[in-house]
Design a protein around this motif. Structure first.
Motif, PDB file in Angstrom:
ATOM      1  N   GLN A 148     -12.044  -3.133  -9.212  1.00 13.29           N
ATOM      2  CA  GLN A 148     -12.148  -4.016  -7.345  1.00 13.29           C
ATOM      3  C   GLN A 148     -11.202  -4.393  -6.835  1.00 13.29           C
ATOM      4  N   THR A 149     -10.124  -4.549  -7.535  1.00 10.78           N
ATOM      5  CA  THR A 149      -8.527  -5.288  -7.422  1.00 10.78           C
ATOM      6  C   THR A 149      -7.730  -4.385  -6.915  1.00 10.78           C
ATOM      7  N   ASP A 150      -7.469  -2.626  -7.465  1.00  9.56           N
ATOM      8  CA  ASP A 150      -6.735  -2.292  -7.879  1.00  9.56           C
ATOM      9  C   ASP A 150      -5.667  -2.061  -7.376  1.00  9.56           C
ATOM     10  N   TYR A 151      -6.145  -2.450  -6.108  1.00 12.89           N
ATOM     11  CA  TYR A 151      -5.969  -1.402  -4.263  1.00 12.89           C
ATOM     12  C   TYR A 151      -4.235  -2.829  -3.588  1.00 12.89           C
ATOM     13  N   VAL A 152      -3.701  -3.118  -4.492  1.00 11.01           N
ATOM     14  CA  VAL A 152      -3.318  -4.078  -4.639  1.00 11.01           C
ATOM     15  C   VAL A 152      -1.642  -4.389  -5.240  1.00 11.01           C
ATOM     16  N   ILE A 153      -1.953  -2.603  -6.044  1.00 11.70           N
ATOM     17  CA  ILE A 153      -1.484  -2.670  -6.590  1.00 11.70           C
ATOM     18  C   ILE A 153      -0.316  -1.668  -6.708  1.00 11.70           C
ATOM     19  N   ILE A 154      -0.926  -0.509  -5.550  1.00 13.17           N
ATOM     20  CA  ILE A 154       0.575   0.465  -5.090  1.00 13.17           C
ATOM     21  C   ILE A 154       0.348  -0.281  -3.634  1.00 13.17           C
ATOM     22  N   ASP A 155       2.009  -0.497  -3.024  1.00 10.02           N
ATOM     23  CA  ASP A 155       2.996  -0.617  -2.251  1.00 10.02           C
ATOM     24  C   ASP A 155       2.591   0.753  -1.628  1.00 10.02           C
ATOM     25  N   PRO A 156       1.935   0.865  -0.741  1.00  9.64           N
ATOM     26  CA  PRO A 156       1.656   2.202   1.136  1.00  9.64           C
ATOM     27  C   PRO A 156       2.959   2.715   1.783  1.00  9.64           C
ATOM     28  N   ARG A 157       3.569   1.237   1.889  1.00  8.05           N
ATOM     29  CA  ARG A 157       5.096   1.904   2.396  1.00  8.05           C
ATOM     30  C   ARG A 157       5.966   3.253   1.343  1.00  8.05           C
ATOM     31  N   GLU A 158       5.839   2.660   0.275  1.00  7.39           N
ATOM     32  CA  GLU A 158       6.306   3.821  -1.119  1.00  7.39           C
ATOM     33  C   GLU A 158       5.509   4.935  -0.931  1.00  7.39           C
ATOM     34  N   ILE A 159       4.328   5.281  -0.470  1.00  4.11           N
ATOM     35  CA  ILE A 159       4.055   6.477  -1.243  1.00  4.11           C
ATOM     36  C   ILE A 159       3.467   7.193   0.313  1.00  4.11           C
ATOM     37  N   ALA A 160       3.227   6.356   1.657  1.00  9.93           N
ATOM     38  CA  ALA A 160       2.132   7.074   2.457  1.00  9.93           C
ATOM     39  C   ALA A 160       2.561   8.508   3.293  1.00  9.93           C
ATOM     40  N   GLY A 161       4.790   8.022   2.824  1.00  8.34           N
ATOM     41  CA  GLY A 161       5.105   9.214   3.518  1.00  8.34           C
ATOM     42  C   GLY A 161       5.346  11.031   3.233  1.00  8.34           C
ATOM     43  N   ARG A 162       4.383  10.068   1.619  1.00 14.53           N
ATOM     44  CA  ARG A 162       4.138  11.799   1.286  1.00 14.53           C
ATOM     45  C   ARG A 162       2.855  12.628   1.455  1.00 14.53           C
ATOM     46  N   SER A 163       2.191  13.440   0.327  1.00 12.36           N
ATOM     47  CA  SER A 163       1.262  14.269   1.158  1.00 12.36           C
ATOM     48  C   SER A 163      -0.279  13.917   1.674  1.00 12.36           C
ATOM     49  N   ARG A 164      -0.187  12.592   0.960  1.00 12.96           N
ATOM     50  CA  ARG A 164      -1.464  12.061   1.870  1.00 12.96           C
ATOM     51  C   ARG A 164      -1.536  11.209   3.744  1.00 12.96           C
ATOM     52  N   GLY A 165       0.254  11.010   3.652  1.00 15.54           N
ATOM     53  CA  GLY A 165       0.569  11.095   4.926  1.00 15.54           C
ATOM     54  C   GLY A 165      -0.635  11.659   6.124  1.00 15.54           C
ATOM     55  N   LYS A 166      -0.791  12.953   5.822  1.00 15.38           N
ATOM     56  CA  LYS A 166      -1.478  13.198   7.200  1.00 15.38           C
ATOM     57  C   LYS A 166      -3.073  12.457   7.481  1.00 15.38           C
ATOM     58  N   ASP A 167      -3.713  12.805   6.107  1.00 11.61           N
ATOM     59  CA  ASP A 167      -4.771  12.613   5.582  1.00 11.61           C
ATOM     60  C   ASP A 167      -5.385  10.978   6.235  1.00 11.61           C
ATOM     61  N   LYS A 168      -4.084   9.853   5.696  1.00 12.40           N
ATOM     62  CA  LYS A 168      -4.568   8.705   6.010  1.00 12.40           C
ATOM     63  C   LYS A 168      -4.530   8.642   7.166  1.00 12.40           C
ATOM     64  N   LYS A 169      -4.097   9.486   8.354  1.00 16.25           N
ATOM     65  CA  LYS A 169      -3.688   9.366  10.229  1.00 16.25           C
ATOM     66  C   LYS A 169      -5.138   9.825  10.245  1.00 16.25           C
ATOM     67  N   ASN A 170      -5.581  10.918  10.266  1.00 14.13           N
ATOM     68  CA  ASN A 170      -6.819  11.116  10.627  1.00 14.13           C
ATOM     69  C   ASN A 170      -7.989  10.090  10.109  1.00 14.13           C
ATOM     70  N   ILE A 171      -7.714   9.560   9.324  1.00 15.02           N
ATOM     71  CA  ILE A 171      -8.893   8.532   8.705  1.00 15.02           C
ATOM     72  C   ILE A 171      -8.678   7.375  10.123  1.00 15.02           C
ATOM     73  N   VAL A 172      -7.537   7.355   9.798  1.00 18.63           N
ATOM     74  CA  VAL A 172      -7.168   6.044  10.231  1.00 18.63           C
ATOM     75  C   VAL A 172      -7.430   5.944  11.751  1.00 18.63           C
ATOM     76  N   ASP A 173      -7.361   7.130  12.637  1.00 18.41           N
ATOM     77  CA  ASP A 173      -7.492   7.413  13.786  1.00 18.41           C
ATOM     78  C   ASP A 173      -9.023   7.654  14.247  1.00 18.41           C
ATOM     79  N   THR A 174     -10.013   8.168  13.309  1.00 14.02           N
ATOM     80  CA  THR A 174     -11.337   7.985  13.460  1.00 14.02           C
ATOM     81  C   THR A 174     -11.833   6.396  13.801  1.00 14.02           C
ATOM     82  N   LEU A 175     -11.304   5.464  12.180  1.00 13.81           N
ATOM     83  CA  LEU A 175     -11.436   4.045  12.514  1.00 13.81           C
ATOM     84  C   LEU A 175     -11.354   3.155  13.537  1.00 13.81           C
ATOM     85  N   PHE A 176     -10.240   3.736  14.284  1.00 10.37           N
ATOM     86  CA  PHE A 176     -10.329   2.948  15.112  1.00 10.37           C
ATOM     87  C   PHE A 176     -10.125   3.706  17.007  1.00 10.37           C
TER      88      PHE A 176
END
Length: 304
Positions: A148-176
């Motif tokens: 329930q709280t493991d989202y605080v473990i990973i530092d997004p700055r460390e991995i945001a630029g990797r392979s999931r970056g495009k998927d993340k951007k698509n969902i963030v754009d959808t939410l906005f």
């Protein structure tokens, strides 16, 4: 996370680490040595010891690379499982694309080299931790609700630029893009186990723009049990806002919590398909402010 992946029974069941058993055993012995001293290393880094900070940063890099390596082992195990059970023939072209035919000798050579590199990096970290004098400190018992709280473990700055970056951007754009929508937006992340659905949700949840955009952010792991009242109670308790109406029913407390607030609710690892249960939850969540959204991770397309 890495310890769990390194100890996965799938790896042994489908022999994806044949001729790498020795390195695998050494790795499983050495990882706990690092876990034993990590609390002391973090405390020293907090006390502005630059060497400890640098060591922790290198540990993050090595751990991320090692996670990727064990993901590759797991995907190969899943491929072999699918082939054994005849799923590749039943499901057709998409599965063939997802799990291309592997030459076992080439796979063993490539992964053996990667595993040795990880093992060498971890051995260097262990030598350095002894030089820094990091000491064992007893850890408090880990809560069974860790997911329930493991989202605080990973530092997004460390991995945001990797392979999931495009998927993340698509969902963030959808939410906005739903910020003026009065209806509750629901965005599902669907995929088989081990493909990084929770990690992607973590990246989105921790995105600074998301943190600013939503007035209330909530994260709950659902798993197999989907009791509406228990889930509503978990959502309320995940909120940093004070909610002292403990004598009131959980759904009423949830309605009060979200009322007028633009919220993002992440429900991680959802399995339930019972529509009437979702409807009871949705009635409360629809009282949220304009642009509110729910992000779910699931293995089941029917759930989404």
């Amino acid at each position: 996370m890495l310890m769990n992946k390194a100890s996965s029974s799938l790896l042994d069941q489908y022999k994806v680490m044949e001729r790498m058993k020795k390195q695998h055993r050494i790795l499983k012995r050495k990882l706990p040595a690092i876990l034993d001293v990590i609390t002391d290393a973090e405390e020293q880094a907090t006390a502005h010891r630059e060497g400890a900070k640098a060591w922790l940063q290198e540990l993050k890099i090595v751990a991320y690379k090692a996670n990727e390596v064990f993901d590759e082992f797991k995907y190969e195990a899943l491929r072999r499982e699918a082939k054994k059970n005849g799923h590749c023939n039943k499901l057709g072209f998409d599965v063939i694309k997802l799990f291309p035919t592997h030459n076992r000798v080439v796979f063993r050579y490539k992964m053996g080299r990667k595993l040795c590199e990880i093992l060498h990096a971890i051995e260097v970290l262990i030598v350095e931790m002894q030089v820094f004098g990091f000491k064992y400190q007893p850890q408090p018992p880990v809560s069974k609700q860790w997911r329930q709280t493991d989202y605080v473990i990973i530092d997004p700055r460390e991995i945001a630029g990797r392979s999931r970056g495009k998927d993340k951007k698509n969902i963030v754009d959808t939410l906005f893009g739903q910020s003026t929508n009065a209806d509750l937006t629901i965005v599902p992340i669907v995929g088989m186990g081990g493909l990084g659905k929770t990690t992607l949700a973590q990246l989105i949840y921790n995105e600074p723009e998301i943190q600013k955009h939503f007035q209330l952010l909530l994260w709950v792991c659902v798993s197999d049990t989907f009791d509406v009242n228990s889930l509503a109670k978990s959502i309320v308790e995940a909120s940093p806002n004070n909610n002292d109406d403990t004598d009131k029913p959980p759904l009423e407390r949830l309605k009060k919590l979200v009322s007028g607030q633009r919220f993002l609710l992440v429900l991680d690892d959802v399995w339930n398909r019972e529509v009437y249960k979702w409807e009871r939850l949705k009635v409360c969540l629809q009282h949220g402010g304009m642009g509110s959204a729910m992000l779910t991770t699931t293995r089941d397309k029917q759930v989404s």
